[in-house]
Write an enzyme that holds these catalytic residues in place. Structure first.
Site, PDB file in Angstrom:
ATOM      1  N   HIS A  50       1.295  -4.627   0.761  1.00 22.94           N
ATOM      2  CA  HIS A  50       0.510  -4.772   2.016  1.00 22.94           C
ATOM      3  C   HIS A  50      -0.677  -3.451   1.998  1.00 22.94           C
ATOM      4  O   HIS A  50      -1.494  -3.584   2.812  1.00 22.94           O
ATOM      5  CB  HIS A  50       1.078  -4.537   3.204  1.00 22.94           C
ATOM      6  N   GLN A 107       3.075   5.192  10.660  1.00 21.53           N
ATOM      7  CA  GLN A 107       1.744   4.608  10.033  1.00 21.53           C
ATOM      8  C   GLN A 107       1.275   5.903   9.016  1.00 21.53           C
ATOM      9  O   GLN A 107       1.319   6.970   9.078  1.00 21.53           O
ATOM     10  CB  GLN A 107       0.716   4.462  11.219  1.00 21.53           C
ATOM     11  N   SER A 163       3.509   3.969   4.517  1.00 20.01           N
ATOM     12  CA  SER A 163       3.467   2.799   3.853  1.00 20.01           C
ATOM     13  C   SER A 163       3.425   2.954   2.290  1.00 20.01           C
ATOM     14  O   SER A 163       2.590   3.739   1.720  1.00 20.01           O
ATOM     15  CB  SER A 163       2.562   1.770   4.183  1.00 20.01           C
TER      16      SER A 163
END
Length: 261
Positions: free
Chosen positions: A73, A207, A210
């Site tokens: 992602h 946040q 990732s």
């Protein structure tokens, strides 16, 4: 189905100010990810020499000295890509002593990735980072239990800014059954995702984390990667563990893809 806007991929979009979070990425209800390490402490210089910071706002680990393993992602797709800068060799992103920065040349995203599992990708660099060591990955489920280490430059509070310093923390394994029982986690892809975290919350990725590794010691007391930071319900909330792509499930595919780059 996961709750839209509550479940967030732990990906931070960065602009000209490399350490400032421009926004949280609202992803489909099927995939939300964690951010920087909450409840962590500063890592020592050289403690995790395989850690890589990626300029699009994600983390990663050196799979080989010229290939970074990160989350699907975090990238837009497979193909030539020279827009990503990988930073390694430092825990302080503002330090120039020992810092190595290399541009990407190609990105390989897991085939069939649609936001539900399969959250891994490889980034080939223009030149090898020879000053840093690599992180081996688990090829079986043997190490998918116990206590794991997480590390990243992500936010230290939910919705906060990315960090200048690499933070580290430890989180315990959470079984698939226990994880699915938490609100918002019924969509967990048990075949290729693994959960970790405390029921009381307080420690988690967030946040900006990732794509970074979740790892532990193996039988030889060496670091081995068992997970890739993927998603979670908020960051470090009670009854909301972090979800990680299960590396052992994709070990063969990762090796095959890396060999082709």
């Amino acid at each position: 189905m996961k709750k839209f806007l509550t479940v967030l991929k732990r990906f931070a979009v960065v602009g000209a100010a490399a350490l400032a979070v421009a926004s949280l990425q609202p992803v489909s209800a099927a995939q939300a990810a964690p951010a920087p390490v909450i409840g962590g402490t500063r890592a020592a210089q050289g403690e995790f020499p395989f850690m890589v910071r990626l300029s699009m706002g994600c983390g990663g680990a050196l799979y080989t000295q010229q290939i970074v393993l990160t989350a699907a992602h975090c990238v837009s797709g497979t193909g030539a890509n020279t827009s990503i800068t990988a930073t390694a060799g430092v825990v302080d992103l503002n330090s120039t002593s020992g810092r190595v920065q290399v541009k990407s040349t190609y990105v390989y995203r897991a085939p069939g990735y649609d936001g539900n599992g399969k959250d891994w990708a490889l980034i080939k660099l223009a030149s090898p980072i020879t000053t840093q060591s690599t992180l081996k990955i688990a090829t079986t489920t043997e190490y998918n239990t116990g206590t794991f280490t997480i590390a990243g430059w992500g936010a230290a509070t939910e919705g906060g800014a990315q960090q200048r310093y690499l933070l580290k923390a430890t989180v315990p394994f959470v079984s698939d059954a226990a994880c699915r029982a938490f609100s918002g986690y019924s969509g967990l892809v048990a075949s290729d995702e693994i959960c970790a975290g405390y029921t009381a919350g307080g420690t988690d990725t967030c946040q900006g984390d990732s794509g970074g590794p979740m790892f532990r010691r193996d039988a030889a007391n060496e670091w081995i990667q068992v997970g890739i930071v993927s998603w979670g319900i908020g960051c470090a909330r009670a009854n909301a563990p972090g979800v990680y792509s299960e590396v052992s499930t994709f070990a063969s595919a990762i090796a095959s893809a890396a060999a082709s780059l």
